[in-house]
Design a protein around this motif. Sequence first.
Motif, PDB file in Angstrom:
ATOM      1  N   VAL A   1       0.830  -1.203   0.000  1.00 26.36           N
ATOM      2  CA  VAL A   1       0.000   0.000   0.000  1.00 26.36           C
ATOM      3  C   VAL A   1       0.865   1.255   0.000  1.00 26.36           C
ATOM      4  O   VAL A   1       0.600   2.216  -0.722  1.00 26.36           O
ATOM      5  N   ILE A   2       1.923   1.249   0.806  1.00 25.33           N
ATOM      6  CA  ILE A   2       2.841   2.391   0.834  1.00 25.33           C
ATOM      7  C   ILE A   2       3.451   2.619  -0.544  1.00 25.33           C
ATOM      8  O   ILE A   2       3.571   3.767  -1.020  1.00 25.33           O
ATOM      9  N   ASP A   3       3.847   1.559  -1.210  1.00 26.50           N
ATOM     10  CA  ASP A   3       4.434   1.682  -2.551  1.00 26.50           C
ATOM     11  C   ASP A   3       3.442   2.324  -3.527  1.00 26.50           C
ATOM     12  O   ASP A   3       3.818   3.188  -4.334  1.00 26.50           O
ATOM     13  N   LYS A   4       2.166   1.916  -3.440  1.00 32.51           N
ATOM     14  CA  LYS A   4       1.156   2.486  -4.339  1.00 32.51           C
ATOM     15  C   LYS A   4       0.924   3.967  -4.045  1.00 32.51           C
ATOM     16  O   LYS A   4       0.689   4.767  -4.957  1.00 32.51           O
ATOM     17  N   ILE A   5       0.979   4.333  -2.755  1.00 31.17           N
ATOM     18  CA  ILE A   5       0.818   5.746  -2.394  1.00 31.17           C
ATOM     19  C   ILE A   5       1.976   6.572  -2.948  1.00 31.17           C
ATOM     20  O   ILE A   5       1.781   7.640  -3.541  1.00 31.17           O
ATOM     21  N   LEU A   6       3.203   6.079  -2.769  1.00 33.51           N
ATOM     22  CA  LEU A   6       4.381   6.804  -3.246  1.00 33.51           C
ATOM     23  C   LEU A   6       4.406   6.884  -4.772  1.00 33.51           C
ATOM     24  O   LEU A   6       4.937   7.857  -5.338  1.00 33.51           O
ATOM     25  N   ASP A   7       3.831   5.891  -5.438  1.00 34.96           N
ATOM     26  CA  ASP A   7       3.794   5.884  -6.902  1.00 34.96           C
ATOM     27  C   ASP A   7       2.617   6.697  -7.442  1.00 34.96           C
ATOM     28  O   ASP A   7       2.475   6.847  -8.668  1.00 34.96           O
ATOM     29  N   GLY A   8       1.764   7.183  -6.565  1.00 37.46           N
ATOM     30  CA  GLY A   8       0.617   7.962  -7.008  1.00 37.46           C
ATOM     31  C   GLY A   8      -0.562   7.128  -7.473  1.00 37.46           C
ATOM     32  O   GLY A   8      -1.522   7.665  -8.039  1.00 37.46           O
ATOM     33  N   GLN A   9      -0.520   5.814  -7.225  1.00 39.89           N
ATOM     34  CA  GLN A   9      -1.632   4.951  -7.634  1.00 39.89           C
ATOM     35  C   GLN A   9      -2.821   5.073  -6.679  1.00 39.89           C
ATOM     36  O   GLN A   9      -3.952   4.781  -7.051  1.00 39.89           O
ATOM     37  N   LEU A  10      -2.565   5.476  -5.430  1.00 44.17           N
ATOM     38  CA  LEU A  10      -3.620   5.691  -4.445  1.00 44.17           C
ATOM     39  C   LEU A  10      -3.630   7.159  -4.041  1.00 44.17           C
ATOM     40  O   LEU A  10      -2.574   7.747  -3.790  1.00 44.17           O
ATOM     41  N   VAL A  11      -4.818   7.741  -4.002  1.00 45.25           N
ATOM     42  CA  VAL A  11      -4.948   9.143  -3.594  1.00 45.25           C
ATOM     43  C   VAL A  11      -5.890   9.222  -2.395  1.00 45.25           C
ATOM     44  O   VAL A  11      -6.813   8.411  -2.259  1.00 45.25           O
ATOM     45  N   PRO A  12      -5.673  10.178  -1.505  1.00 40.84           N
ATOM     46  CA  PRO A  12      -6.523  10.276  -0.320  1.00 40.84           C
ATOM     47  C   PRO A  12      -7.894  10.884  -0.629  1.00 40.84           C
ATOM     48  O   PRO A  12      -8.072  11.586  -1.618  1.00 40.84           O
ATOM     49  N   SER A  13      -8.854  10.582   0.233  1.00 42.34           N
ATOM     50  CA  SER A  13     -10.192  11.154   0.173  1.00 42.34           C
ATOM     51  C   SER A  13     -10.378  12.085   1.368  1.00 42.34           C
ATOM     52  O   SER A  13      -9.632  12.017   2.346  1.00 42.34           O
ATOM     53  N   ILE A  14     -11.375  12.946   1.280  1.00 37.95           N
ATOM     54  CA  ILE A  14     -11.668  13.874   2.364  1.00 37.95           C
ATOM     55  C   ILE A  14     -12.912  13.401   3.111  1.00 37.95           C
ATOM     56  O   ILE A  14     -13.990  13.284   2.530  1.00 37.95           O
ATOM     57  N   LEU A  15     -12.749  13.114   4.401  1.00 37.56           N
ATOM     58  CA  LEU A  15     -13.877  12.727   5.247  1.00 37.56           C
ATOM     59  C   LEU A  15     -14.372  13.938   6.032  1.00 37.56           C
ATOM     60  O   LEU A  15     -13.582  14.727   6.554  1.00 37.56           O
ATOM     61  N   SER A  16     -15.693  14.073   6.122  1.00 37.50           N
ATOM     62  CA  SER A  16     -16.286  15.170   6.880  1.00 37.50           C
ATOM     63  C   SER A  16     -16.153  14.921   8.381  1.00 37.50           C
ATOM     64  O   SER A  16     -16.122  13.774   8.835  1.00 37.50           O
ATOM     65  N   ARG A  17     -16.083  15.998   9.121  1.00 34.96           N
ATOM     66  CA  ARG A  17     -16.098  15.925  10.577  1.00 34.96           C
ATOM     67  C   ARG A  17     -17.143  16.908  11.105  1.00 34.96           C
ATOM     68  O   ARG A  17     -17.639  17.764  10.378  1.00 34.96           O
ATOM     69  N   ILE A  18     -17.478  16.767  12.386  1.00 29.99           N
ATOM     70  CA  ILE A  18     -18.523  17.592  12.990  1.00 29.99           C
ATOM     71  C   ILE A  18     -17.902  18.755  13.745  1.00 29.99           C
ATOM     72  O   ILE A  18     -17.033  18.567  14.603  1.00 29.99           O
ATOM     73  N   SER A  19     -18.377  19.948  13.421  1.00 22.18           N
ATOM     74  CA  SER A  19     -18.012  21.143  14.156  1.00 22.18           C
ATOM     75  C   SER A  19     -19.024  21.360  15.271  1.00 22.18           C
ATOM     76  O   SER A  19     -20.233  21.283  15.042  1.00 22.18           O
ATOM     77  N   VAL A  20     -18.543  21.620  16.495  1.00 14.97           N
ATOM     78  CA  VAL A  20     -19.415  21.843  17.644  1.00 14.97           C
ATOM     79  C   VAL A  20     -19.093  23.204  18.262  1.00 14.97           C
ATOM     80  O   VAL A  20     -17.947  23.465  18.622  1.00 14.97           O
ATOM     81  N   CYS A  21     -20.111  24.055  18.364  1.00 16.64           N
ATOM     82  CA  CYS A  21     -19.968  25.340  19.042  1.00 16.64           C
ATOM     83  C   CYS A  21     -20.924  25.364  20.233  1.00 16.64           C
ATOM     84  O   CYS A  21     -22.085  24.969  20.098  1.00 16.64           O
ATOM     85  N   VAL A  22     -20.436  25.793  21.378  1.00 18.94           N
ATOM     86  CA  VAL A  22     -21.276  25.949  22.564  1.00 18.94           C
ATOM     87  C   VAL A  22     -21.311  27.423  22.931  1.00 18.94           C
ATOM     88  O   VAL A  22     -20.256  28.030  23.180  1.00 18.94           O
ATOM     89  N   ASN A  23     -22.512  27.988  22.924  1.00 21.88           N
ATOM     90  CA  ASN A  23     -22.669  29.428  23.183  1.00 21.88           C
ATOM     91  C   ASN A  23     -21.749  30.242  22.276  1.00 21.88           C
ATOM     92  O   ASN A  23     -21.056  31.168  22.717  1.00 21.88           O
ATOM     93  N   SER A  24     -21.733  29.836  20.994  1.00 23.85           N
ATOM     94  CA  SER A  24     -20.952  30.502  19.937  1.00 23.85           C
ATOM     95  C   SER A  24     -19.446  30.304  20.062  1.00 23.85           C
ATOM     96  O   SER A  24     -18.679  30.888  19.290  1.00 23.85           O
ATOM     97  N   GLU A  25     -18.998  29.487  20.999  1.00 21.87           N
ATOM     98  CA  GLU A  25     -17.563  29.214  21.153  1.00 21.87           C
ATOM     99  C   GLU A  25     -17.223  27.858  20.539  1.00 21.87           C
ATOM    100  O   GLU A  25     -17.801  26.833  20.901  1.00 21.87           O
ATOM    101  N   GLN A  26     -16.294  27.871  19.597  1.00 25.20           N
ATOM    102  CA  GLN A  26     -15.903  26.657  18.888  1.00 25.20           C
ATOM    103  C   GLN A  26     -15.124  25.714  19.805  1.00 25.20           C
ATOM    104  O   GLN A  26     -14.142  26.114  20.439  1.00 25.20           O
ATOM    105  N   LEU A  27     -15.564  24.453  19.890  1.00 21.57           N
ATOM    106  CA  LEU A  27     -14.795  23.464  20.635  1.00 21.57           C
ATOM    107  C   LEU A  27     -13.578  23.055  19.803  1.00 21.57           C
ATOM    108  O   LEU A  27     -13.661  22.975  18.576  1.00 21.57           O
ATOM    109  N   PRO A  28     -12.447  22.756  20.449  1.00 22.30           N
ATOM    110  CA  PRO A  28     -11.217  22.490  19.697  1.00 22.30           C
ATOM    111  C   PRO A  28     -11.167  21.130  19.017  1.00 22.30           C
ATOM    112  O   PRO A  28     -10.328  20.912  18.144  1.00 22.30           O
ATOM    113  N   THR A  29     -12.052  20.209  19.412  1.00 20.61           N
ATOM    114  CA  THR A  29     -12.037  18.851  18.843  1.00 20.61           C
ATOM    115  C   THR A  29     -13.173  18.673  17.849  1.00 20.61           C
ATOM    116  O   THR A  29     -14.322  19.008  18.140  1.00 20.61           O
ATOM    117  N   PHE A  30     -12.852  18.155  16.664  1.00 18.03           N
ATOM    118  CA  PHE A  30     -13.852  17.879  15.634  1.00 18.03           C
ATOM    119  C   PHE A  30     -14.116  16.372  15.601  1.00 18.03           C
ATOM    120  O   PHE A  30     -13.179  15.580  15.540  1.00 18.03           O
TER     121      PHE A  30
END
Length: 218
Positions: A47-76
């Motif tokens: 798998v590492i070889d395929k990544i270095l050769d450009g055969q595998l590309v990463p995807s973007i996974l969504s995460r959850i943003s949490v604000c409490v009383n308009s203050e952004q929590l540091p962990t997503f």
Amino acid sequence: MDDSVPVLGVNSDPTHVEEVEAFSNEFDATRSTGYLCAATVKNFEQVIDKILDGQLVPSILSRISVCVNSEQLPTFALNDILVAHPCPATVSRFSFKIKKDGLPCSPLVNCRSSGLRVSTAAGSTAAMLSAGGFIMPTLSQDLQYMVREPISPPAAYSNLMHGLVKSDESMEATWFSKEGFIYIDGSHIFHSIQNGDTIELSSKAPGLKVFLPPLLLL
């Protein structure tokens, strides 16, 4: 961590299929499903070889943003968040509505239940699915929410106990119990809340760049 650093998950659990079949009646032989892992101890080098050769590309996974009383929590949250009273036997009281462009696009729903769970697409195969939710496409930017064990919801609100928060929407919830917690991706990370606190949830968080197994990209 943001989407500037790609992540490769490696499932290092040594349990083999044969072991699971042979000992499934004696104990839970499957310790890790490695759902988001693109490599195992057996194929890591390839798998590492395929990544270095450009055969595998990463995807973007969504995460959850949490604000409490308009203050952004540091962990997503990568998988899900749970808003609930710290005592599981105590009723959680809260209201919520869905908003778009700062304006409500759903009725205000008042709830008495055992809490509110919100998951990403990646987390929809875990606790959300076990509670009766549905599996979402892995790369979806929507969030799935479910009111846990609602107490006699009015007929007009019954179809709002479980649904989606679209990628261009947010959920605004107000907490009405004396105390509560927002649990992020399990029980290890949590934030305390109290009566009157406002919680805003959305997928407007930095995405996570991950190399995914091929089956999740179909």
